[in-house]
Design a protein around this motif. Structure first.
Motif, mmCIF file in Angstrom:
data_model
loop_
_atom_site.group_PDB
_atom_site.id
_atom_site.type_symbol
_atom_site.label_atom_id
_atom_site.label_comp_id
_atom_site.label_asym_id
_atom_site.label_seq_id
_atom_site.Cartn_x
_atom_site.Cartn_y
_atom_site.Cartn_z
ATOM 1 N N SER A 1 -19.293 -2.026 3.058
ATOM 2 C CA SER A 1 -19.748 -2.257 4.617
ATOM 3 C C SER A 1 -21.008 -1.816 4.757
ATOM 4 O O SER A 1 -21.702 -2.686 5.694
ATOM 5 C CB SER A 1 -18.663 -1.565 5.330
ATOM 6 O OG SER A 1 -18.957 -1.559 6.664
ATOM 7 N N ASN A 2 -21.342 -0.683 4.315
ATOM 8 C CA ASN A 2 -23.029 -0.397 4.757
ATOM 9 C C ASN A 2 -24.025 -1.185 4.011
ATOM 10 O O ASN A 2 -25.004 -1.471 4.787
ATOM 11 C CB ASN A 2 -23.203 1.206 3.913
ATOM 12 C CG ASN A 2 -22.444 2.144 4.715
ATOM 13 O OD1 ASN A 2 -22.081 2.191 5.770
ATOM 14 N ND2 ASN A 2 -21.990 3.411 4.048
ATOM 15 N N PHE A 3 -23.760 -1.765 3.020
ATOM 16 C CA PHE A 3 -24.662 -2.533 2.482
ATOM 17 C C PHE A 3 -24.674 -3.902 2.980
ATOM 18 O O PHE A 3 -25.855 -4.521 3.495
ATOM 19 C CB PHE A 3 -23.994 -2.998 0.889
ATOM 20 C CG PHE A 3 -24.893 -4.104 0.220
ATOM 21 C CD1 PHE A 3 -26.197 -3.816 -0.110
ATOM 22 C CD2 PHE A 3 -24.119 -5.173 -0.224
ATOM 23 C CE1 PHE A 3 -27.010 -5.002 -0.725
ATOM 24 C CE2 PHE A 3 -24.816 -6.288 -0.962
ATOM 25 C CZ PHE A 3 -26.280 -6.086 -1.089
ATOM 26 N N GLU A 4 -23.363 -4.480 3.504
ATOM 27 C CA GLU A 4 -23.223 -5.899 4.163
ATOM 28 C C GLU A 4 -24.076 -5.528 5.619
ATOM 29 O O GLU A 4 -24.960 -6.612 6.017
ATOM 30 C CB GLU A 4 -21.837 -6.417 4.207
ATOM 31 C CG GLU A 4 -21.705 -7.637 4.928
ATOM 32 C CD GLU A 4 -20.462 -7.858 4.997
ATOM 33 O OE1 GLU A 4 -19.975 -9.420 5.375
ATOM 34 O OE2 GLU A 4 -19.643 -7.356 4.723
ATOM 35 N N SER A 5 -23.909 -4.559 6.235
ATOM 36 C CA SER A 5 -24.516 -4.417 7.636
ATOM 37 C C SER A 5 -26.353 -4.356 7.544
ATOM 38 O O SER A 5 -26.794 -4.957 8.584
ATOM 39 C CB SER A 5 -24.150 -3.093 8.271
ATOM 40 O OG SER A 5 -24.666 -1.964 7.597
ATOM 41 N N VAL A 6 -26.566 -3.798 6.189
ATOM 42 C CA VAL A 6 -27.936 -3.868 6.252
ATOM 43 C C VAL A 6 -28.554 -5.322 6.008
ATOM 44 O O VAL A 6 -29.682 -5.930 6.500
ATOM 45 C CB VAL A 6 -28.609 -2.864 5.105
ATOM 46 C CG1 VAL A 6 -30.213 -3.118 4.566
ATOM 47 C CG2 VAL A 6 -28.179 -1.563 5.721
#
Length: 271
Positions: A233-238
């Motif tokens: 989720s953190n990766f996708e948001s960036v």
């Protein structure tokens, strides 16, 4: 004073009776021990054939030889190990799993009265594990992260490959590459990256961290123990933030993304 006198005849008679009782119980005990021994060796109660099912890589002869060793001879030098009721079923199953690391399961049972059937399930290669990228030998890993056999040489990218040191005193065969939680998280990250449209080709791991290498040489660094869904989720948001300009379709414009610090994602853009 009255004396209780016994005649020699009475004494002799009682002695014979006592000896007879001793002999009777002795013969009964011998019969109790040896009669089952004779029965156990009856030819009609012996295993006469061994059938092996489910193997494709491990040779049938190797399996049969192991079973034959275990059913040869007698228990306590008395009872036949090849008796269909007494054969060491659990010992055979345990030794099959100990001897052949490729087996995921092994069961033996009597079929057709005098036939012993062996049913095995072989592990399927899920990925490769190599100690390093220049290692001389790599090994097959199943879908639990269990290293079970040495692998032949393959062309690149036939199997997804893990690289990293493991704790093994001798051969890595029979060891788990990562603990179950770490392996599960790693697989979830890899599958999540595929869903996002990327092509993971390998994973390098240390004691705490994993680095997924994508086909365009971008590294995705994460903590092996972290929850995979949160990491993704953190990766996708960036990468989906248009103001950062980090993605062009399925190509990432960064050399690496470091996801080990919660909501703080570090990256280095390609020049």
């Amino acid at each position: 004073m009255r004396k209780n006198l016994r005649s020699p005849r009475i004494i002799k008679k009682r002695r014979k009776k006592k000896i007879f009782k001793i002999l009777f119980f002795l013969m009964a005990a011998i019969g109790f021990v040896f009669a089952p021994s004779f029965v156990s060796k009856n030819s009609n109660l012996q295993i006469k054939s061994i059938a092996v099912n489910g193997n494709s890589v491990v040779q049938t002869e190797e399996i049969t030889n192991l079973v034959l060793r275990e059913i040869t001879g007698n228990f306590l030098h008395l009872y036949s190990k090849s008796n269909i009721f007494l054969y060491p079923q659990k010992t055979i199953e345990r030794k099959l799993l100990e001897k052949f690391s490729r087996f995921n399961n092994a069961e033996v049972e009597i079929t057709d009265f005098n036939d012993l059937s062996v049913f095995v399930t072989e592990r399927e290669p899920f990925a490769l594990w190599c100690q390093s990228q220049d290692a001389l030998a790599c090994y097959f890993v199943d879908d639990d992260g269990y290293i079970f056999d040495k692998a032949p040489d393959f062309s690149p990218n036939v199997y997804f490959t893990y690289f990293g040191e493991i704790q093994s005193s001798d051969s890595p065969v029979g060891s788990f590459m990562l603990n179950q939680n770490e392996f599960s998280n790693s697989e979830a990250v890899i599958e999540g990256l595929k869903v996002l449209g990327f092509n993971p080709t390998g994973l390098k791991f240390t004691k705490k961290d994993g680095t997924v290498v994508l086909s365009n040489s971008t590294d995705i660094i994460f903590r092996l123990s972290d929850d995979a869904s949160r990491t993704l989720s953190n990766f996708e948001s960036v990468i989906n933030d248009p103001s950062l300009d980090l993605r062009n379709g399925n190509t990432l414009k960064a050399r690496y993304f470091d996801l080990r610090f919660g909501n703080k994602v570090f990256y280095k853009k390609t020049e």
